[in-house]
Scaffold this motif. Sequence first.
Motif, mmCIF file in Angstrom:
data_model
loop_
_atom_site.group_PDB
_atom_site.id
_atom_site.type_symbol
_atom_site.label_atom_id
_atom_site.label_comp_id
_atom_site.label_asym_id
_atom_site.label_seq_id
_atom_site.Cartn_x
_atom_site.Cartn_y
_atom_site.Cartn_z
ATOM 1 N N LYS A 1 45.874 53.512 15.791
ATOM 2 C CA LYS A 1 47.252 53.091 15.521
ATOM 3 C C LYS A 1 48.229 54.075 16.150
ATOM 4 N N VAL A 2 49.202 53.521 16.872
ATOM 5 C CA VAL A 2 50.163 54.354 17.592
ATOM 6 C C VAL A 2 51.582 54.018 17.141
ATOM 7 N N ALA A 3 52.308 55.043 16.787
ATOM 8 C CA ALA A 3 53.729 54.867 16.478
ATOM 9 C C ALA A 3 54.516 55.020 17.773
ATOM 10 N N THR A 4 55.045 53.912 18.299
ATOM 11 C CA THR A 4 55.765 53.938 19.571
ATOM 12 C C THR A 4 56.655 52.705 19.694
ATOM 13 N N THR A 5 57.640 52.813 20.541
ATOM 14 C CA THR A 5 58.486 51.653 20.852
ATOM 15 C C THR A 5 58.146 51.089 22.220
ATOM 16 N N LYS A 6 57.167 51.697 22.892
ATOM 17 C CA LYS A 6 56.823 51.307 24.253
ATOM 18 C C LYS A 6 55.662 50.318 24.285
ATOM 19 N N GLU A 7 55.590 49.548 25.382
ATOM 20 C CA GLU A 7 54.490 48.602 25.554
ATOM 21 C C GLU A 7 53.243 49.284 26.105
ATOM 22 N N THR A 8 53.437 50.387 26.812
ATOM 23 C CA THR A 8 52.315 51.194 27.288
ATOM 24 C C THR A 8 52.635 52.660 27.011
ATOM 25 N N VAL A 9 51.580 53.433 26.787
ATOM 26 C CA VAL A 9 51.761 54.876 26.563
ATOM 27 C C VAL A 9 50.833 55.632 27.493
ATOM 28 N N ARG A 10 51.270 56.817 27.878
ATOM 29 C CA ARG A 10 50.419 57.677 28.692
ATOM 30 C C ARG A 10 49.420 58.395 27.792
ATOM 31 N N CYS A 11 48.173 58.434 28.232
ATOM 32 C CA CYS A 11 47.125 59.067 27.445
ATOM 33 C C CYS A 11 46.367 60.096 28.289
ATOM 34 N N ASN A 12 45.961 61.175 27.639
ATOM 35 C CA ASN A 12 45.037 62.122 28.248
ATOM 36 C C ASN A 12 43.628 61.552 28.144
ATOM 37 N N VAL A 13 42.954 61.482 29.282
ATOM 38 C CA VAL A 13 41.639 60.840 29.352
ATOM 39 C C VAL A 13 40.654 61.772 30.061
ATOM 40 N N ILE A 14 39.431 61.775 29.592
ATOM 41 C CA ILE A 14 38.387 62.620 30.171
ATOM 42 C C ILE A 14 37.659 61.857 31.272
ATOM 43 N N ILE B 1 48.086 53.093 29.031
ATOM 44 C CA ILE B 1 47.270 52.201 28.213
ATOM 45 C C ILE B 1 48.181 51.316 27.368
ATOM 46 N N PRO B 2 47.929 50.018 27.357
ATOM 47 C CA PRO B 2 48.791 49.102 26.590
ATOM 48 C C PRO B 2 48.720 49.364 25.085
ATOM 49 N N VAL B 3 49.814 49.029 24.407
ATOM 50 C CA VAL B 3 49.860 49.045 22.941
ATOM 51 C C VAL B 3 50.283 47.650 22.486
ATOM 52 N N GLU B 4 49.490 47.036 21.625
ATOM 53 C CA GLU B 4 49.787 45.697 21.107
ATOM 54 C C GLU B 4 49.691 45.718 19.591
ATOM 55 N N ASN B 5 50.746 45.252 18.950
ATOM 56 C CA ASN B 5 50.792 45.224 17.483
ATOM 57 C C ASN B 5 50.489 46.595 16.882
ATOM 58 N N GLY B 6 50.964 47.641 17.564
ATOM 59 C CA GLY B 6 50.787 48.997 17.056
ATOM 60 C C GLY B 6 49.409 49.578 17.285
ATOM 61 N N LEU B 7 48.545 48.895 18.050
ATOM 62 C CA LEU B 7 47.179 49.378 18.289
ATOM 63 C C LEU B 7 46.981 49.704 19.768
ATOM 64 N N LEU B 8 46.367 50.824 20.047
ATOM 65 C CA LEU B 8 46.087 51.244 21.419
ATOM 66 C C LEU B 8 44.961 50.383 21.985
ATOM 67 N N GLN B 9 45.222 49.722 23.105
ATOM 68 C CA GLN B 9 44.245 48.800 23.704
ATOM 69 C C GLN B 9 43.435 49.528 24.775
ATOM 70 N N TRP B 10 42.629 50.487 24.363
ATOM 71 C CA TRP B 10 41.901 51.338 25.299
ATOM 72 C C TRP B 10 40.875 50.568 26.123
ATOM 73 N N GLN B 11 40.332 49.499 25.547
ATOM 74 C CA GLN B 11 39.325 48.735 26.292
ATOM 75 C C GLN B 11 39.930 48.033 27.512
ATOM 76 N N LYS B 12 41.217 47.647 27.406
ATOM 77 C CA LYS B 12 41.869 46.967 28.522
ATOM 78 C C LYS B 12 42.158 47.924 29.681
ATOM 79 N N ALA B 13 42.023 49.226 29.432
ATOM 80 C CA ALA B 13 42.255 50.232 30.484
ATOM 81 C C ALA B 13 40.932 50.776 31.026
ATOM 82 N N ASN B 14 39.843 50.050 30.789
ATOM 83 C CA ASN B 14 38.508 50.461 31.258
ATOM 84 C C ASN B 14 38.117 51.852 30.739
ATOM 85 N N CYS B 15 38.446 52.087 29.489
ATOM 86 C CA CYS B 15 38.085 53.352 28.853
ATOM 87 C C CYS B 15 36.992 53.132 27.817
#
Length: 594
Positions: free
Chosen positions: A390-403, A419-433
């Motif tokens: 769960k991400v608190a943000t007003t943006k549709e995508t957020v920058r993430c640190n990734v390994i 990485i997209p955020v939809e309904n307050g949830l980080l959609q990491w799978q859609k970013a091939n993570c």
Amino acid sequence: MESDDESIVLEKRDKMNVDVLLKNVWLYQTVTQTFVQRNVAIKNDKFYYIYEEKNVNLQPKKTINAENQWMIPGLIDAHMHIESSMTTPTIFSKAVVRYGVTTVIADAHEMANVFGLEGLKAFMAAETELDIFHAIPSSVPSTTPELETTGGIIGLAEVAELLKEPKVICLGEAMNFKGISYEPDSLIRQIIDLCQKQRPTMPLEGHCPKIEDQELADFLYSGITSDHTHQFPKTLKEKIEAGVFIQFQNKSITPENIQVIVDNDFYNYASIITDDVMADDLLKGHLNENVKKAVQAGLPIEKAIYMATYTPAKRMGLHDRGEIAPGKKADFLLLNDLESFDINTVYKSGKVAFEKGEPFHYPEKIEEFPGAYQQTIQCKKLTEEDLLLKVATTKETVRCNVIQKQEIGTFTERITKEIPVENGLLQWQKANCALLIVMERYGKNGNISFSLMDQPLSEKGAIATTWAHDHHNLMVMGNTIEDILLAQNELLAMQGGYLVASDQQVMATCPLPIGGILSQAPIEQLGASLQKVRQAMQALGYQNMNEIMSFSTLSLPVSPAIKVTDFGMMDTKSQRFYPLVFPEDGVLLHENTH
């Protein structure tokens, strides 16, 4: 005219009884680093007399005509971890003697990270045919308790107790670069100071990957004088000229690195070691395989033998072994063929320990561990709710640190992904993570950290283990929620080991019930199980020259450049934690914070 005393001496010498006499063997002469044909007499557990053919009145109990064989000292592994083979000392001893290894210096910091001093002493009490000397684990934890949670801690009191042990002959790899180089009051600096005070000539072993120039000087100023990590030609010469004794593990044995040794005649300043040999690889060989690899990489065979026998013995102050000479311990190998390193017979302390064609024998007596050692994984079962980021943000995508992991070695890098955020949830799978989770498993604080990896798998699935360097918390990584939950839940039920899941089915397991890091199963069975795990990882598309080690070191917070503990994702040089989501973009609501 001989005196009466001289006559007595001659009479005693002429009637000397010996146990074994090897006739006309091609002997490795350490001083000249060449082979010469000699006769070798052994009395009790030592070499007695080495001579060319002449009238010598020895009375051997056994004579061996060895004119077609090559005789070299027993191999000495000066830096290794028994736990990397996921077995216990008695079984390990049986497994490696057949490969010509007669002495090891074990750094049991994995056992200490799980069980502390008690577990380490259990290891040291094992009765083995192999000579096992020990290093004081200097990095338990590898950093500090504020950066990773471990089951045990080796502090000053424990080090002081270990310094009294005669089998302890060095300080194990000191890994905390920041603490060693720039924090004079850190625990690791206090440990080094105590060792230098109590044992001023004891070797201090180091771990300094990708460290050079003034930073290398800062590290070595502490008194550390060796390095066994991944070497590169650019810095190899610099390290040796700075007084660093190099220990070549498998991934550092490359033609380019070997050329540096050959071109500069650096043979006295390096040895060949194993560091880590996985249980499945142990079915094929041990230090002998690294010796052969060094020869294939351009190291002359005579120099390879020198760097696997004499230089490690000298480095560790083991003056009673490492060469075939009068008074030295009679540990040696007879080779049928020198170039292929074909071992015919292994002698330990003057007695046959292995003959070619002999099957592996499970030890008659193995260590006994408390029952509590097999019930040590104290995590909660993950649920789907736990994995909703769960991400608190007003943006549709957020920058993430990734390994981002590499396919060679254990190095990693930090990259940034949108990485997209939809309904307050980080959609990491859609970013091939893939999601990487580390859970504290000792029942101390319940930490759970979340990180992301950049496309580590090409197929759907998950990998889980409790063999997570060095803290050995529970680690699971996957690209589907269902497989992550299955892998974590099943690993808990198994009380530790390795597990691979795909399409909501368990594909392979390697149970490690003792502390989640060891098994006392027959080595063939253990190795076969781990091999199936490795194959299942490959089937998921996890790519690395050593998949098991690559995955297990994702949690090692002293290995470059970004790794994960139960506290979070960390820059391993600065020891600064990275948030999963850039603070300017949002806040991950259930991320461990510091």
